[in-house]
Design a protein around this motif. Structure first.
Motif, mmCIF file in Angstrom:
data_model
loop_
_atom_site.group_PDB
_atom_site.id
_atom_site.type_symbol
_atom_site.label_atom_id
_atom_site.label_comp_id
_atom_site.label_asym_id
_atom_site.label_seq_id
_atom_site.Cartn_x
_atom_site.Cartn_y
_atom_site.Cartn_z
ATOM 1 N N LYS A 187 12.354 28.351 -114.570
ATOM 2 C CA LYS A 187 11.149 28.762 -113.820
ATOM 3 C C LYS A 187 11.484 29.412 -112.481
ATOM 4 O O LYS A 187 10.590 29.907 -111.790
ATOM 5 N N THR A 188 12.742 29.344 -112.070
ATOM 6 C CA THR A 188 13.083 29.841 -110.732
ATOM 7 C C THR A 188 14.272 30.799 -110.779
ATOM 8 O O THR A 188 15.328 30.515 -110.202
ATOM 9 N N PRO A 189 14.118 31.946 -111.474
ATOM 10 C CA PRO A 189 15.207 32.934 -111.449
ATOM 11 C C PRO A 189 15.340 33.533 -110.052
ATOM 12 O O PRO A 189 14.390 33.471 -109.258
ATOM 13 N N ASP A 190 16.506 34.115 -109.764
ATOM 14 C CA ASP A 190 16.687 34.791 -108.468
ATOM 15 C C ASP A 190 15.721 35.979 -108.387
ATOM 16 O O ASP A 190 15.411 36.601 -109.406
ATOM 17 N N VAL A 191 15.240 36.281 -107.192
ATOM 18 C CA VAL A 191 14.330 37.426 -107.018
ATOM 19 C C VAL A 191 14.773 38.288 -105.839
ATOM 20 O O VAL A 191 15.479 37.822 -104.943
ATOM 21 N N THR A 192 14.349 39.564 -105.866
ATOM 22 C CA THR A 192 14.526 40.402 -104.672
ATOM 23 C C THR A 192 13.136 40.819 -104.195
ATOM 24 O O THR A 192 12.220 40.997 -105.005
ATOM 25 N N HIS A 193 13.008 40.927 -102.874
ATOM 26 C CA HIS A 193 11.743 41.366 -102.267
ATOM 27 C C HIS A 193 12.062 42.467 -101.259
ATOM 28 O O HIS A 193 13.180 42.512 -100.731
ATOM 29 N N PRO A 194 11.052 43.313 -100.964
ATOM 30 C CA PRO A 194 11.281 44.277 -99.890
ATOM 31 C C PRO A 194 11.543 43.550 -98.572
ATOM 32 O O PRO A 194 10.888 42.540 -98.282
ATOM 33 N N LEU A 195 12.494 44.039 -97.810
ATOM 34 C CA LEU A 195 12.814 43.441 -96.505
ATOM 35 C C LEU A 195 11.680 43.709 -95.515
ATOM 36 O O LEU A 195 11.464 42.948 -94.573
ATOM 37 N N VAL A 196 10.960 44.800 -95.761
ATOM 38 C CA VAL A 196 9.820 45.159 -94.911
ATOM 39 C C VAL A 196 8.615 45.284 -95.826
ATOM 40 O O VAL A 196 8.655 46.058 -96.791
ATOM 41 N N ARG A 197 7.580 44.497 -95.580
ATOM 42 C CA ARG A 197 6.405 44.553 -96.456
ATOM 43 C C ARG A 197 5.176 45.007 -95.686
ATOM 44 O O ARG A 197 5.128 44.888 -94.460
ATOM 45 N N THR A 198 4.207 45.530 -96.435
ATOM 46 C CA THR A 198 2.989 46.042 -95.811
ATOM 47 C C THR A 198 1.831 45.109 -96.140
ATOM 48 O O THR A 198 1.648 44.732 -97.300
ATOM 49 N N HIS A 199 1.084 44.741 -95.116
ATOM 50 C CA HIS A 199 -0.032 43.816 -95.312
ATOM 51 C C HIS A 199 -1.171 44.541 -96.030
ATOM 52 O O HIS A 199 -1.625 45.589 -95.563
ATOM 53 N N PRO A 200 -1.643 44.017 -97.161
ATOM 54 C CA PRO A 200 -2.656 44.752 -97.928
ATOM 55 C C PRO A 200 -3.992 44.913 -97.198
ATOM 56 O O PRO A 200 -4.714 45.878 -97.458
ATOM 57 N N ALA A 201 -4.319 43.992 -96.280
ATOM 58 C CA ALA A 201 -5.623 44.096 -95.602
ATOM 59 C C ALA A 201 -5.557 44.955 -94.341
ATOM 60 O O ALA A 201 -6.504 45.673 -94.027
ATOM 61 N N THR A 202 -4.443 44.881 -93.611
ATOM 62 C CA THR A 202 -4.396 45.575 -92.311
ATOM 63 C C THR A 202 -3.500 46.818 -92.337
ATOM 64 O O THR A 202 -3.556 47.634 -91.420
ATOM 65 N N GLY A 203 -2.654 46.945 -93.362
ATOM 66 C CA GLY A 203 -1.724 48.074 -93.427
ATOM 67 C C GLY A 203 -0.539 47.941 -92.476
ATOM 68 O O GLY A 203 0.307 48.830 -92.409
#
Ligand SMILES: [Fe+2]
Length: 287
Positions: A187-203
Motif C-alpha cells: 500500500k505504500t510504494p515510493d512516490v515522487t512529487h513536484p518540488l514546487v506545487r501550485t495551490h489549486p484555489a489561489t494559484g
C-alpha cells in the motif's frame, strides 16, 4: 435543500502573522451554516492555518465539520482511532486499564501529512481536548512565503524538479515501530512529487518539501539530492516563515498541507496530560 440562514454573530478574524494563519472567533463548529462555512473555507485557502478557539465538539460533530471540506482519510492502523470513528485518530499520553489511548510523541520533525502517498492529504484538523500549559506546541512554516522570497535564479533551478518519498525506507530507520507487513508495503510504494506545487484555489506556488519520508531529489544522486532538500527545509523553516501555535483546550486548528510544513514539539509528559483528536481531509495529486 434547506439553506440555513439563521442570523449569527459576526466573525472576528485576527491574522496570526504577516503571512500565515488567522484566528477566527464567533463560530460554533457544532452549528455551522453554509454562509459561515464558505467564509471558513475561504480563510483556509487564503491564510493556510486557521485557529478556531472555544469549541466543544462530540466526535460526531467534529466528523461532520471535517466532512464539509471533503472526504476524510481513514486509517489502516485502527489501534489509535476512536471506536466507531475510523476517521478520528487520537494523540494522547493518557492510558485506560494500562493501555495507551492514543499515539504519543508523533509528528516531530518538519513534514506535511501523508506526503509519501500519491495523493497526500489536503487538510489536517486537530481538536485540543486536554492541553499541557507549556510545551506540546504546533509549529507551521509557510512554504508559499518561502518560495516567494527565493531569488529568481534559484526559483528557475528548482521549478520542475521532483522530490522522492519512501515510507518504507523511513519506517526501516525507526526502531520504535514494528516492521511493515507485506500488505502495508504493497500500500505504500515510493512516490515522487513536484518540488514546487501550485495551490489549486489561489494559484500560488509553494515548496513541497520535508524531512522523514523524503529521501532525495530525482536525477540528483545522494547524498547531494538529500542535502539540497535539507538545505531548503532549513531555509524555509527560518524565523521569518514560522508561526507557533500554543494550545488552549477547546482549540480547533486546521492547516493546509499544500502550503505549509508543520512539526510538533515535546512536552513534559510526566507532569502534564495531552489528549487531541485528529482528522485529515483527502487531497489531490500535487501539480
Ligand atoms: Fe503531521
Amino acid at each position: 435543500m434547506t439553506l440555513n440562514t439563521a442570523p449569527h454573530r459576526p466573525l472576528e478574524m485576527r491574522p496570526l502573522s504577516k503571512k500565515l494563519g488567522v484566528e477566527i472567533r464567533g463560530v460554533d463548529l457544532a452549528d455551522l451554516d453554509d454562509a459561515v462555512f464558505a467564509k471558513l473555507k475561504e480563510a483556509f485557502d487564503i491564510h493556510g492555518v486557521v485557529v478556531l478557539p472555544g469549541q466543544k465538539l462530540t466526535p460526531e460533530e467534529l466528523r461532520a465539520f471535517g466532512r464539509r471540506f471533503g472526504p476524510l482519510e481513514t486509517h489502516t492502523l485502527l489501534q489509535y482511532t476512536l471506536p466507531d470513528y475510523p476517521e478520528i485518530y487520537v494523540l494522547s499520553n493518557l492510558e485506560e486499564n494500562g493501555k495507551p489511548l492514543g499515539a504519543h510523541n508523533e509528528g516531530i520533525g518538519w513534514h506535511t501529512d501523508l506526503s509519501y502517498k500519491e495523493r497526500p492529504v489536503m487538510a489536517t484538523m486537530l481538536y485540543g481536548i486536554m492541553c499541557p500549559p507549556e510545551g506540546g506546541d504546533t509549529l507551521f512554516a509557510d512554504m508559499s512565503a518561502a518560495w516567494d522570497a527565493l531569488p529568481e535564479a534559484r526559483k528557475a533551478e528548482l521549478d520542475g524538479k521532483k522530490i522522492q518519498h519512501s515510507y518504507q525506507k523511513w519506517m526501516a530507520t525507526r526502531a520504535d515501530r514494528a516492521p511493515l507487513t507485506e500488505e502495508q508495503k504493497a500500500k505504500t510504494p515510493d512516490v515522487t512529487h513536484p518540488l514546487v506545487r501550485t495551490h489549486p484555489a489561489t494559484g500560488r506556488k509553494s515548496l513541497f518539501i520535508g524531512t522523514g519520508t523524503v529521501y532525495g531529489l530525482e536525477g540528483v544522486s545522494n547524498p547531494e539530492g538529500k542535502r539540497i532538500v535539507d538545505e531548503l527545509v532549513d531555509y524555509a523553516t527560518g524565523e521569518d516563515f514560522v508561526l507557533v501555535h500554543k494550545w488552549t483546550e477547546g482549540d480547533v486548528v486546521m492547516w493546509d498541507n499544500r502550503r505549509t510544513l508543520h512539526t510538533g514539539t515535546l512536552f513534559d509528559d510526566t507532569k502534564y496530560k495531552r489528549h487531541i483528536h485528529r482528522m485529515m481531509v483527502q487531497g489531490d495529486v500535487p501539480a
